[in-house]
Motif scaffolding. Structure first.
Motif, PDB file in Angstrom:
ATOM      1  N   GLN A  16     -35.008 -14.957 -26.509  1.00  0.00           N
ATOM      2  CA  GLN A  16     -35.371 -15.659 -27.742  1.00  0.00           C
ATOM      3  C   GLN A  16     -35.806 -14.685 -28.838  1.00  0.00           C
ATOM      4  O   GLN A  16     -35.844 -15.041 -30.012  1.00  0.00           O
ATOM      5  CB  GLN A  16     -36.473 -16.701 -27.488  1.00  0.00           C
ATOM      6  N   ALA A  68     -31.414 -19.169 -28.066  1.00  0.00           N
ATOM      7  CA  ALA A  68     -30.439 -18.308 -27.391  1.00  0.00           C
ATOM      8  C   ALA A  68     -30.288 -18.830 -25.962  1.00  0.00           C
ATOM      9  O   ALA A  68     -31.244 -19.356 -25.393  1.00  0.00           O
ATOM     10  CB  ALA A  68     -30.923 -16.868 -27.394  1.00  0.00           C
ATOM     11  N   PRO A  69     -29.160 -18.722 -25.354  1.00  0.00           N
ATOM     12  CA  PRO A  69     -27.925 -18.082 -25.798  1.00  0.00           C
ATOM     13  C   PRO A  69     -26.982 -18.985 -26.579  1.00  0.00           C
ATOM     14  O   PRO A  69     -25.944 -18.530 -27.052  1.00  0.00           O
ATOM     15  CB  PRO A  69     -27.276 -17.635 -24.486  1.00  0.00           C
ATOM     16  N   SER A  71     -27.254 -20.077 -29.489  1.00  0.00           N
ATOM     17  CA  SER A  71     -27.159 -19.561 -30.858  1.00  0.00           C
ATOM     18  C   SER A  71     -26.124 -18.439 -30.951  1.00  0.00           C
ATOM     19  O   SER A  71     -25.421 -18.326 -31.953  1.00  0.00           O
ATOM     20  CB  SER A  71     -28.514 -19.069 -31.337  1.00  0.00           C
ATOM     21  N   TRP A  72     -26.026 -17.631 -29.910  1.00  0.00           N
ATOM     22  CA  TRP A  72     -25.057 -16.531 -29.919  1.00  0.00           C
ATOM     23  C   TRP A  72     -23.635 -17.074 -29.893  1.00  0.00           C
ATOM     24  O   TRP A  72     -22.755 -16.598 -30.611  1.00  0.00           O
ATOM     25  CB  TRP A  72     -25.284 -15.601 -28.736  1.00  0.00           C
TER      26      TRP A  72
END
Length: 152
Positions: A16, A68-69, A71-72
């Protein structure tokens, strides 16, 4: 088992601290597809709701873009979308490339490849009916013809 769960929780907390950059590039309305093509309001709404989050510089990041993850994955998807087609910089494309991009739009809409099914999870308003798909195809075909005429 408890040790594995603890490791996974710690890893989740650590990742995060690596947020994505959610800064949208500046928008120049004189370069935007919807503006330069004088797109009717009903078509503007369809394209804005179904395409612009990934294919423009006007991305509206959802709440899960902070975690995350996921968001990635989201950021990677947006970057790829903008690289393939960016409606915010459409006027910068040469006329032949504009035509090609609009032909690709038609293909993606007709085959229902776009918008992606995964996009509907948080964006129910992006779901296109068969009638809306037909309207978009007719619109893009008209824009292609207009662009060809201007090239002559």
């Amino acid at each position: 088992m408890k040790k594995i769960l603890t490791i996974l929780l710690v890893a989740f907390i650590i990742i995060q601290f690596f947020p994505i950059d959610k800064t949208n590039p500046p928008v120049n309305e004189g370069m935007d597809f919807l503006k330069i093509k004088n797109t009717p309001e009903n078509i503007t709404k369809l394209i804005s709701n179904s395409c612009y989050d990934c294919h423009s510089n006007e991305t509206r990041y959802p709440w899960y873009s902070n975690i995350a993850p996921s968001s990635w994955f989201l950021k990677n998807h947006i970057d790829e979308g903008r690289q393939n087609l960016n409606f915010s910089t459409f006027a910068m494309y040469e006329p032949k490339r504009q035509i090609h991009k609009m032909e690709e739009c038609i293909e993606m809409i007709e085959t229902a490849e776009m918008p992606l099914e995964s996009y509907y999870i948080g964006h129910q308003d992006a779901k296109l009916t068969d009638q809306q798909r037909k309207e978009l195809v007719v619109y893009f075909k008209k824009q292609i013809e207009d662009t060809k005429i201007k090239m002559q």
